[in-house]
Scaffold this motif. Structure first.
Motif, PDB file in Angstrom:
ATOM      1  N   VAL A  32     -18.451   4.383   1.056  1.00 31.75           N
ATOM      2  CA  VAL A  32     -19.665   5.568   1.028  1.00 31.75           C
ATOM      3  C   VAL A  32     -20.585   4.926   0.081  1.00 31.75           C
ATOM      4  N   LEU A  33     -20.149   4.456  -1.215  1.00 31.88           N
ATOM      5  CA  LEU A  33     -21.174   3.873  -2.071  1.00 31.88           C
ATOM      6  C   LEU A  33     -22.022   2.780  -1.467  1.00 31.88           C
ATOM      7  N   TYR A  34     -21.527   1.768  -0.808  1.00 30.81           N
ATOM      8  CA  TYR A  34     -22.160   0.820  -0.277  1.00 30.81           C
ATOM      9  C   TYR A  34     -23.014   1.281   0.840  1.00 30.81           C
ATOM     10  N   HIS A  35     -22.391   2.042   1.957  1.00 30.81           N
ATOM     11  CA  HIS A  35     -23.028   2.218   3.057  1.00 30.81           C
ATOM     12  C   HIS A  35     -24.409   3.234   2.734  1.00 30.81           C
ATOM     13  N   ALA A  36     -24.061   4.115   1.771  1.00 28.73           N
ATOM     14  CA  ALA A  36     -25.151   4.963   1.534  1.00 28.73           C
ATOM     15  C   ALA A  36     -26.095   4.486   0.399  1.00 28.73           C
ATOM     16  N   ALA A  37     -25.760   3.368  -0.132  1.00 31.09           N
ATOM     17  CA  ALA A  37     -26.614   2.653  -1.205  1.00 31.09           C
ATOM     18  C   ALA A  37     -26.927   3.805  -2.316  1.00 31.09           C
ATOM     19  N   PHE A  38     -25.433   4.367  -2.484  1.00 28.33           N
ATOM     20  CA  PHE A  38     -25.772   5.787  -3.475  1.00 28.33           C
ATOM     21  C   PHE A  38     -25.836   5.081  -4.939  1.00 28.33           C
ATOM     22  N   GLY A  39     -26.836   4.815  -5.560  1.00 29.13           N
ATOM     23  CA  GLY A  39     -27.066   4.330  -6.892  1.00 29.13           C
ATOM     24  C   GLY A  39     -27.203   5.251  -7.840  1.00 29.13           C
ATOM     25  N   PHE A  40     -26.961   5.042  -9.065  1.00 34.92           N
ATOM     26  CA  PHE A  40     -27.619   6.126 -10.090  1.00 34.92           C
ATOM     27  C   PHE A  40     -28.638   5.294 -10.843  1.00 34.92           C
ATOM     28  N   THR A  41     -28.306   4.103 -11.012  1.00 33.05           N
ATOM     29  CA  THR A  41     -29.307   3.226 -11.845  1.00 33.05           C
ATOM     30  C   THR A  41     -30.816   2.931 -11.219  1.00 33.05           C
ATOM     31  N   SER A  42     -30.917   2.660  -9.897  1.00 36.51           N
ATOM     32  CA  SER A  42     -32.119   2.643  -9.114  1.00 36.51           C
ATOM     33  C   SER A  42     -32.523   3.841  -9.106  1.00 36.51           C
ATOM     34  N   ALA A  43     -32.023   4.734  -8.720  1.00 33.37           N
ATOM     35  CA  ALA A  43     -32.585   6.265  -8.567  1.00 33.37           C
ATOM     36  C   ALA A  43     -33.359   6.932  -9.980  1.00 33.37           C
ATOM     37  N   TRP A  44     -32.571   6.209 -11.160  1.00 29.26           N
ATOM     38  CA  TRP A  44     -33.406   7.003 -12.220  1.00 29.26           C
ATOM     39  C   TRP A  44     -34.556   5.749 -12.643  1.00 29.26           C
ATOM     40  N   ARG A  45     -34.416   4.577 -12.140  1.00 29.20           N
ATOM     41  CA  ARG A  45     -35.779   3.690 -12.387  1.00 29.20           C
ATOM     42  C   ARG A  45     -36.810   3.900 -11.714  1.00 29.20           C
ATOM     43  N   VAL A  46     -36.449   4.273 -10.534  1.00 29.08           N
ATOM     44  CA  VAL A  46     -37.469   4.371  -9.364  1.00 29.08           C
ATOM     45  C   VAL A  46     -38.254   5.614  -9.775  1.00 29.08           C
ATOM     46  N   PHE A  47     -37.653   6.798 -10.291  1.00 25.83           N
ATOM     47  CA  PHE A  47     -38.343   7.737 -10.988  1.00 25.83           C
ATOM     48  C   PHE A  47     -39.068   7.893 -12.239  1.00 25.83           C
ATOM     49  N   ILE A  48     -38.525   6.897 -13.016  1.00 26.98           N
ATOM     50  CA  ILE A  48     -39.046   6.663 -14.187  1.00 26.98           C
ATOM     51  C   ILE A  48     -40.372   5.845 -14.075  1.00 26.98           C
ATOM     52  N   ILE A  49     -40.705   4.733 -13.033  1.00 30.67           N
ATOM     53  CA  ILE A  49     -41.744   3.996 -12.618  1.00 30.67           C
ATOM     54  C   ILE A  49     -42.652   4.663 -11.861  1.00 30.67           C
ATOM     55  N   GLU A  50     -42.058   5.025 -10.620  1.00 30.78           N
ATOM     56  CA  GLU A  50     -42.723   5.686  -9.407  1.00 30.78           C
ATOM     57  C   GLU A  50     -43.086   7.029  -9.410  1.00 30.78           C
ATOM     58  N   ARG A  51     -42.220   7.997 -10.038  1.00 32.17           N
ATOM     59  CA  ARG A  51     -42.157   9.157 -10.030  1.00 32.17           C
ATOM     60  C   ARG A  51     -41.623   9.687  -8.359  1.00 32.17           C
ATOM     61  N   ARG A  52     -40.888   8.845  -7.963  1.00 34.23           N
ATOM     62  CA  ARG A  52     -40.157   9.299  -6.574  1.00 34.23           C
ATOM     63  C   ARG A  52     -38.984   9.656  -6.976  1.00 34.23           C
ATOM     64  N   GLY A  53     -38.526  10.997  -6.433  1.00 39.96           N
ATOM     65  CA  GLY A  53     -37.330  11.614  -6.927  1.00 39.96           C
ATOM     66  C   GLY A  53     -36.333  11.867  -6.116  1.00 39.96           C
ATOM     67  N   ARG A  54     -36.385  11.126  -4.776  1.00 45.59           N
ATOM     68  CA  ARG A  54     -35.473  11.431  -3.620  1.00 45.59           C
ATOM     69  C   ARG A  54     -33.818  11.050  -3.867  1.00 45.59           C
ATOM     70  N   GLY A  55     -33.796   9.904  -4.914  1.00 44.68           N
ATOM     71  CA  GLY A  55     -32.473   9.666  -5.380  1.00 44.68           C
ATOM     72  C   GLY A  55     -32.134  10.712  -6.324  1.00 44.68           C
ATOM     73  N   LEU A  56     -32.877  11.128  -7.277  1.00 45.72           N
ATOM     74  CA  LEU A  56     -32.451  12.188  -8.270  1.00 45.72           C
ATOM     75  C   LEU A  56     -32.228  13.451  -7.569  1.00 45.72           C
TER      76      LEU A  56
END
Length: 407
Positions: free
Chosen positions: A56-80
């Motif tokens: 599941v983690l691989y196929h859904a690419a469910f990451g915590f690190t990238s989700a937080w980084r994208v929100f911090i840099i781009e304010r994109r919150g889909r992962g959060l």
């Protein structure tokens, strides 16, 4: 419109990796059967759950690190927002069982830890390590299992940092701290209601900030060649499907083992076992004199719940990567990136131990257990991620947003 040749179409399709698919599946099956027969059926079942988590983690690419980084840099919150869905489902499943103290007539307990200085410092260190090491605890395991050689280096130093933290663990535990508190103590329904309000508030904040920056919310993009039924075999899976699956698998872990999903205590154990093999005696450190830790150090790792699940995650991710045609390890790691792996891994390992867990044990399973230390961990880990994002340009010559969102 440019013409797409047959050769181009072939390049767009996943490479044929049947030997790796069958090899990973065979390793997973052998591990399940061997541990199930030698240790217990429960331990064998936990390897299966770990394998499902890796898939599941691989196929859904469910990451915590990238989700937080994208929100911090781009304010994109889909992962959060997906993380808030994950936590909401987990709370709905966990709180009634934890309040009752039993699940399917078996005793269960959550991860509830003290709220103190060690959590603040450890979570902040872990947050920096997430951005430098390139992943969290679960992210390190599934990307390493998926063939990312760089993440193997991060994993190695994650283990080193974990065992280093056990040397002076008692010093950290002597620092000021409040007693453990869980929202489950309010009762299942009030605790759930309080948690859901907090999740909704965080999700609403991400929506507000994303719309303020971009005007609209980001939509999930799925490659044309990965649509249809083949998507479920080769990925990518919808992010929200991943959130639901991870919450259910954590609940399965609670049902089988009597406690939620954790990862990083196994890394400290692996490091201590390595020291024993080298002729050292980590058993003299106070951390390894605690009853549960002493028992784990004296037994095979196949008796340890987190260890067998971690091995399952790696094998499940390997299977997923082979199914997707992406299992292609490369040892070409730039020197600065290698340095980030070492430093990030040490921070991840050390921080996780003194903070009573990682993004899984403290954040996911901690909040699912109602523990206030999980909320404190989230706040200071996010602050650490903000610092880590600022440090990344020194180590990486790449776009701020990763090509693979789970890395």
């Amino acid at each position: 419109m440019a013409q797409v040749t047959a050769a181009d179409q072939h390049q767009q399709r996943p490479l044929h990796q049947s030997p790796i698919v069958w090899g990973a599946a065979a390793l997973l099956l052998v591990a399940i059967l061997a541990v199930g027969s030698a240790i217990s059926m429960t331990q064998g079942a936990l390897i299966l759950v770990g394998g499902a988590l890796g898939l599941v983690l691989y196929h859904a690419a469910f990451g915590f690190t990238s989700a937080w980084r994208v929100f911090i840099i781009e304010r994109r919150g889909r992962g959060l927002r997906a993380q808030m869905v994950l936590l909401a489902i987990a709370v709905l499943l966990f709180f009634p069982a934890l309040s009752a103290g039993t699940l399917f007539d078996h005793p269960v307990r959550g991860f509830v830890s003290p709220i103190g200085v060690s959590v603040v410092v450890g979570a902040f260190m872990f947050g920096i390590g997430m951005q430098l090491g390139g992943g969290c605890a679960s992210g390190t395991l599934f990307t390493a299992g998926g063939g990312n050689a760089r993440m193997m280096v991060t994993l190695l130093f994650f283990i080193v940092g974990s065992v280093l933290a056990t040397i002076n663990f008692d010093w950290w535990m002597a620092l000021p701290a409040l007693e453990p508190v869980s929202l489950v103590e309010l009762g299942a329904v009030p605790g759930i209601a309080t948690s859901l309000v907090l999740f909704a508030a965080i999700a609403a904040l991400t929506v507000l900030l994303e719309r303020r920056r971009h005007g609209t919310l980001e939509a999930a993009a799925v490659p044309a060649e990965r649509r249809g039924s083949a998507r479920w075999l080769r990925g990518p899976w919808p992010l929200l499907f991943g959130a639901v699956a991870l919450a259910l698998l954590n609940f399965a872990t609670l049902a089988l083992s009597g406690k939620p999903w954790g990862i990083t205590s196994a890394f400290a154990l692996w490091g201590a076992k390595g020291l024993q093999a080298a002729g050292m005696d980590p058993g003299q450190w106070s951390y390894w004199q605690q009853p549960g830790n002493a028992q784990a150090l004296g037994q095979s790792i196949w008796h340890d719940i987190n260890s067998v699940m971690n091995i399952g995650i790696v094998l499940g991710a390997m299977l997923a990567a082979a199914l997707a045609g992406r299992f292609r390890p490369s040892l070409r790691i730039p020197l600065r990136s290698l340095a980030a792996c070492v430093l990030g891994g040490l921070l991840l390992g050390y921080g996780a131990r003194i903070a009573f867990g990682c993004n899984i044990g403290a954040y996911f399973s901690g909040i699912a257990s109602g523990s206030l230390h999980g909320w404190l961990w989230m706040i200071f880990a996010f602050a650490g991620n903000m610092v880590g994002v600022k440090l990344r340009p020194f180590f990486f010559n790449q776009p701020a947003r990763p090509a693979v969102s789970g890395c």
